[in-house]
Scaffold this active site. Structure first.
Site, PDB file in Angstrom:
ATOM      1  N   TYR A 171       3.632   1.601   6.236  1.00 34.57           N
ATOM      2  CA  TYR A 171       3.425   0.240   6.714  1.00 34.57           C
ATOM      3  C   TYR A 171       2.197   0.153   7.623  1.00 34.57           C
ATOM      4  CZ  TYR A 171       4.671  -4.378   8.571  1.00 34.57           C
ATOM      5  OH  TYR A 171       4.671  -5.704   8.929  1.00 34.57           O
ATOM      6  N   SER A 196      -0.322  -7.568   9.688  1.00 38.46           N
ATOM      7  CA  SER A 196       0.722  -7.267  10.670  1.00 38.46           C
ATOM      8  C   SER A 196       0.057  -6.877  11.979  1.00 38.46           C
ATOM      9  CB  SER A 196       1.592  -6.106  10.164  1.00 38.46           C
ATOM     10  OG  SER A 196       2.347  -5.547  11.208  1.00 38.46           O
TER      11      SER A 196
END
Length: 258
Positions: A155, A142
């Site tokens: 995350y 990401s």
């Protein structure tokens, strides 16, 4: 160049994972898709990809966040397709909450699905890649791997962890014909954007329009979310043309990074 190779793409029955899988399939790569879909839906998808691209396609419902699930996935593919040449670790589960309110169960679940799963599947597939002295491992991380935003503790931590694990695996495989690289995309899937907006609105008790303006992505993606870019990049990283790229973290982010 990739025709006849066998690729495994985790979490690939929808979204970006499916896009990557289809782009590899278009290059003649036999494919193993993976997800938690019901057997009928998975079989329909499997047949559709196989008929569209004229390749062999297998499906495994294995949960790769568990060691036994990763071993099951790779064993399933070995049995159905004979080998694994390419492993695409596709992750991206997240939960939005402030640090002091972040649920412990969500932390543990996100770590397992986004980071531990990458370790387990890579561990399961490396022995046969070393035997053949060829392999491609691509970790879809990401944009939160190199940078961070608020309210996404697990995350952000897992994205950073995947980038670090990618570099470690690259060092472990440096003397072989195996490469391991990471792709760090921007926000790819519109429905995820909607979920994040709703979560922020609920957490801050504000309207959806205001919550959307608070997203860290706002204004940073002039071309908007696009699924197809990852598939093209993944296919290149699997090719012989990318054999000299190892341990690299590649942003696919428009202009997010400085």
């Amino acid at each position: 160049m990739l025709k006849g190779k066998v690729a495994v793409v985790t979490r690939s029955t929808h979204g970006a994972g499916l896009g990557i899988a289809c782009r590899l399939a278009a290059g003649g790569v036999d494919l193993a898709i993976n997800g938690s879909d019901d057997s009928m839906a998975a079989e329909i998808l499997r047949e559709d990809i196989s008929n569209t691209y004229g390749i062999r396609v297998a499906f495994s419902p294995a949960d790769v966040s568990e060691p036994c699930g990763s071993e099951m996935l790779i064993n399933d593919v070995n049995h159905m397709l004979g080998r694994v040449d390419i492993l695409i670790n596709n992750v991206g589960v997240q939960h939005v909450a402030a640090e002091n309110e972040f649920p412990v169960e969500q932390w543990n679940s996100t770590i397992a699905r986004n980071l531990t799963a990458v370790f387990f599947t890579t561990r399961a597939v490396l022995p046969q890649m070393f035997e053949r002295d060829w392999g491609r491992i691509i970790n879809v991380a990401s944009m939160h791997g190199p940078v961070a935003t608020a309210n996404r503790a697990a995350y952000v931590a897992t994205a950073h962890g995947v980038v670090g694990l990618t570099k470690f695996i690259a060092l472990e495989t440096a003397a072989s014909g195996i490469t391991c690289n990471a792709i760090c995309p921007d926000l790819l899937i519109v429905d995820r954007l909607e979920k994040l907006t709703g979560a922020i609105a609920t957490m801050d008790q504000i309207e959806l329009a205001e919550a959307g303006a608070r997203l860290p992505y706002e204004g940073n993606q002039p071309h908007g979310p696009r699924r197809d870019r990852l598939g093209h990049l993944a296919r290149f990283l699997c090719s012989d043309a990318a054999a000299c790229l190892n341990g690299v973290t590649l942003p696919v982010d428009d202009r997010w990074f400085p």
